[in-house]
Design an enzyme around this catalytic site. Structure first.
Site, short mmCIF file in Angstrom:
data_model
loop_
_atom_site.label_atom_id
_atom_site.label_comp_id
_atom_site.label_asym_id
_atom_site.label_seq_id
_atom_site.Cartn_x
_atom_site.Cartn_y
_atom_site.Cartn_z
N ARG A 127 0.57 -1.61 -0.09
CA ARG A 127 0.71 -0.38 -0.38
C ARG A 127 0.95 1.46 0.06
NH1 ARG A 127 -1.69 2.36 4.64
NH2 ARG A 127 -3.58 4.07 4.36
N LYS A 192 3.50 -8.53 11.52
CA LYS A 192 3.32 -8.05 10.60
C LYS A 192 2.88 -9.58 9.42
CE LYS A 192 2.20 -5.33 6.07
NZ LYS A 192 1.93 -4.38 5.43
N ARG A 327 -1.29 3.85 14.09
CA ARG A 327 0.10 3.62 14.73
C ARG A 327 -0.48 3.49 16.18
NH1 ARG A 327 2.04 2.34 10.23
NH2 ARG A 327 3.80 3.21 9.62
#
Length: 329
Positions: A127, A192, A327
């Protein structure tokens, strides 16, 4: 595919079993000398990052072997609903980006049901134009083309619904604790594991084609430590048995087809509860950073359209922009 690419594929397919193979046998397979085999394997190590062991008197091997993608093996594991769709598997040894290939194809033809897969991406994209680390043969790089007869306004929340499909896929594999981070990431233990990239082609007010890109870390090589600038994980470290990428691909396609069928009928509202059940940031203090500003607040899940609900000093604000960064504080 060029002759060189074809020979590389034959060579790595032969070495995929993880066993030693002599240079003489490999040379006969490709019709080249043993010296040429060594040079070709060196180039593969340098270009694709494949660790190839050379041992005197035994030959060459890829320690641990390779789990190569196979269209027949994937199709054999698709469920009846997926098989009723016009799915076409397009496998590549190497490509710049599976998403880019489908976006380009959509300029001149229908990509509905077209599945682009690659063993390696040379220009994988995440992204906001970020690079997606895409080593050879270890992860899943998948893009699915799909047609929608309405405009892009009906696609609100699609990337989040894809996240639900991806999380359900991992749960089928016995992987617990996968959580979703708005708008397009999946994490396990704060690392992730997967990302989602949605791109649209066509009329923004009527018929359009969508490219659904999913990158999943399955077995990351040691080189990933230096190549990725954020905390990451992969699926294999959360499983006791080796994970077949062909099985993962089939299970994900089954989930994506079922999700898209429901999304067509009901939109993201049908997935909002499932997404909120897996929300990494629920109840957490977060910062939403846009191009020119930042908003702090408490994440309160997503609404029926996929917007992130943020409790601030001014009350509940709903963030819908795709050009923000979230965040946790």
């Amino acid at each position: 595919m060029s002759d060189a690419e074809l020979q590389n594929r034959q060579l790595l397919t032969h070495l995929a079993d993880g066993q030693f193979h002599s240079g003489e046998v490999l040379g006969r397979l490709l019709g080249i000398s043993r010296a040429a085999i060594w040079k070709r394997l060196q180039r593969l190590q340098e270009s694709a990052g494949i660790a190839i062991e050379r041992r005197h008197g035994k030959g060459y091997r890829i320690d641990g072997g390779l789990d190569l993608l196979d269209a027949a093996a994937i199709r054999a594991q698709l469920d009846p609903e997926a098989l009723r769709q016009p799915l076409r598997l397009d496998l590549h040894w190497s490509t710049d980006s599976t998403n880019s290939r489908l976006v380009e194809a959509a300029q001149t033809a229908s990509i509905h049901g077209l599945v682009c897969l690659a063993e390696r991406q040379t220009a994988g994209r995440g992204r906001r134009g970020r690079n997606w680390f895409s080593p050879f043969g270890g992860n899943l790089y998948l893009s699915l083309g799909w047609s929608f007869n309405a405009g892009v306004s009906t696609l609100e929340g699609l990337s989040l619904a894809v996240g639900v499909a991806l999380a359900r896929t991992l749960e089928q594999l016995g992987i617990e604790g996968a959580l979703l981070k708005w708008p397009n990431d999946l994490l396990i233990d704060q690392g992730k594991v997967a990302g989602i990239l949605i791109e649209t082609v066509g009329d923004m007010d009527s018929h359009c084609q969508v490219v659904i890109g999913v990158g999943v870390n399955v077995r990351m090589p040691a080189a990933a430590e230096a190549a990725i600038d954020q905390r990451w994980s992969d699926l294999q470290r959360h499983l006791a048995e080796p994970l077949s990428r062909n099985r993962l691909t089939a299970l994900l396609l089954n989930q994506l087809v079922a999700m898209l069928s429901q999304f067509h009928r009901q939109g993201f509202a049908a997935f909002a509860e499932a997404w909120n059940q897996r929300d990494l940031c629920a109840g957490q203090a977060v910062v939403i950073r846009g191009l020119h500003s930042a908003i702090e607040g408490i994440a309160c899940g997503v609404d029926q359209r996929g917007g992130l609900q943020l409790r601030t000093a001014a009350g509940i604000e709903v963030i819908r922009s795709g050009e923000v960064s979230l965040r946790m504080q």
